[in-house]
Structure formats: C-alpha cells, structure tokens
Design an enzyme around this catalytic site. Structure first.
Site: not given
Ligand code: DGL
Length: 259
Positions: A7, A39-40, A70-71, A182
């Site tokens: 993640d 990341y998002g 991790c989505n 998430c």
C-alpha cells in the site's frame, strides 16, 4: 515463501489484518510506499512508476503472491502488473456491487468514500456504469483521512469535525450503505458508522480480498508454511525502528479489537 502486501502507507494493514485472521500460518512482507504518499492525489502515470518500483522490489524477494492492498494502486495499475509478473496478483476495489444490491432492495442510496484518483479512474466509472442502473451511487473523496491515519491520529475530536464537514452536503438518512473504498478508511470505521443512522451498513473490501487470496493459494496448493511473521518495509528500506514497529503492532491490535 512470503505473501507480499503493498500500500502507499498503513492502509493496507486493514487488509493484512483480514488475511492474518484467515491465514495465520503465513509469513508476510508488508510494503508501505510512504516516500510517495498520498497516492490518491498523484497523477496516474507518476503513480505507476512508484507501483512498479515497489512490485519489482517485492517480486525479487521470496514471495508467492502480491496483494495490492490499495484501491488507488489497483485502479491505476492492476492490469499492467498482471501482464508483467507471473505470480498471483490480488487487488482491491470499492465494494460497490454488494452495496448496490443491498441498498436497492431497501430503496436507499450508496455513498462511496475513496481517494480522488480512485473516483476519477475509468475502472471505477466502468464498475459503477455496469452496476448502478438506478443512479443511487454517490462518490465522496476523503483525502484527509489518509493524513490522519498516517499521523497515527485516531482521536475522534480530530476526525469527527472533518467527517461532519465532508458529510454536510448529504442527507445521511438516504444512505443504506457506505462503501469504504480506500484501505486507510476502515481504521475509522466505528467513527464513520456513528455519523450515519444505525441501520446504515458500512462495508469495505478487505475480507473479500483476503478470501480471494486464500482461494487462489489453495488452488495452487501454496497455502501455509509460515508462522505469522511480518517484515515491514518503507519504500524499499526495512523498518527496524522500534517506535514505528510498536505503532504497527498497536494498529493491528486495534483492528483485531474492532467488531
Ligand atoms: N490506501 C490507499 C487506497 O486504498 C490510498 C491512500 C493514498 O492516497 O495514498 O486507495
């Protein structure tokens, strides 16, 4: 052989926690790409580079499967990862399908909380288009929850005002299901649940991902053989500092204690 769980930060530990419950006799490499978090909030192409760096690092070690816990990373790179490596690669995506089935039968709506990138990605839009025939799914980015989690700040007096502000435009009574899309968000599941009516279900994809991994390894006769050991890495460097390891341990205990 190890199972690698990856993640951007500590969010994937909500998935690791589910995997350990189902499969206690495994050893794990947990990789948090904290140097490139969050990341998002990053462009997809930049993110792909980081994801491949992490995957290269893990695949070079003794691993039998890679869990992209991790989505955001799943939506940005899962197909490319599967094309590049021959080991099983398990991803996680927002649990929109069970949420729509559940809420539709109750004439309610679905709120999907995730990162900005996950909600912007084509993978998410295709999923919603396929499943949400009655237009009941609403998206809600919650980037600050990632920040709180990474700071190990789980204090309701910090989290609740942020949740209230983000939820203020919505009529919460309309929502039958809240999807935590998430992996950082299940850490705050109890506080999120408290913002909604008691009947609202708050769900995430952690258990489904763990089951998927288990079935995959069973099929390949690769289950077991470990002792539950977890080795942690932060962006390619093994974590040895006792304070950080104690924080990880506390988080796993906190997750174990959650219903
Ligand atoms: N935990 C990650 C997810 O499931 C993303 C957090 C971040 O923005 O780095 O999407």
């Amino acid at each position: 052989m190890n199972i690698a769980v990856f993640d951007s930060g500590i969010g994937g530990m909500t998935v690791l926690h589910q995997i350990r419950k189902l499969m206690p006799n495994e050893n794990f490499l947990y990789y948090a790409d904290t140097a490139h978090l969050p990341y998002g909030e990053k462009p997809k192409n930049e993110l792909k580079k980081y994801i491949f760096e992490a995957a290269d690092f893990l695949v070079a070690r003794d691993i039998k499967a890679l869990v992209v816990a991790c989505n955001t990373a799943t939506s940005a790179a899962i197909e490319d990862l599967r094309q590049n490596y021959s080991i099983p690669i398990i991803g996680i995506e927002p649990a929109v399908k069970p949420a729509v089935i559940e809420s539709q039968s109750e004439m309610k709506k679905v709120l999907v909380m995730a990162t900005r990138l996950t909600l912007k990605e084509e993978k998410y839009h295709r999923l919603v288009e396929r499943i949400d025939k009655h237009d009941i799914v609403d998206p809600l980015p919650m980037p600050k929850l990632v920040e709180f989690a990474e700071a190990f700040d789980f204090k309701p007096e910090d989290i609740v005002p942020y949740l209230q502000k983000q939820l203020q435009p919505f009529d919460l009574n309309q929502y039958g299901t809240v999807v935590l899309g998430c992996t950082h968000f299940p850490i705050f599941k109890d506080i999120i649940q408290q913002q909604f009516p008691k009947e609202t279900h708050v769900i995430d994809g952690g258990l489904g991902t763990a089951l998927n991994l288990k079935h995959t390894l069973e099929r390949l006769h690769q289950i077991g053989g470990g002792s539950g050991r977890i080795t942690y890495f932060k962006s390619g460097v093994e974590v040895k500092d006792t304070e950080t390891l104690a924080h990880y341990d506390q988080l796993l205990k906190k997750l174990d204690a959650m219903p």
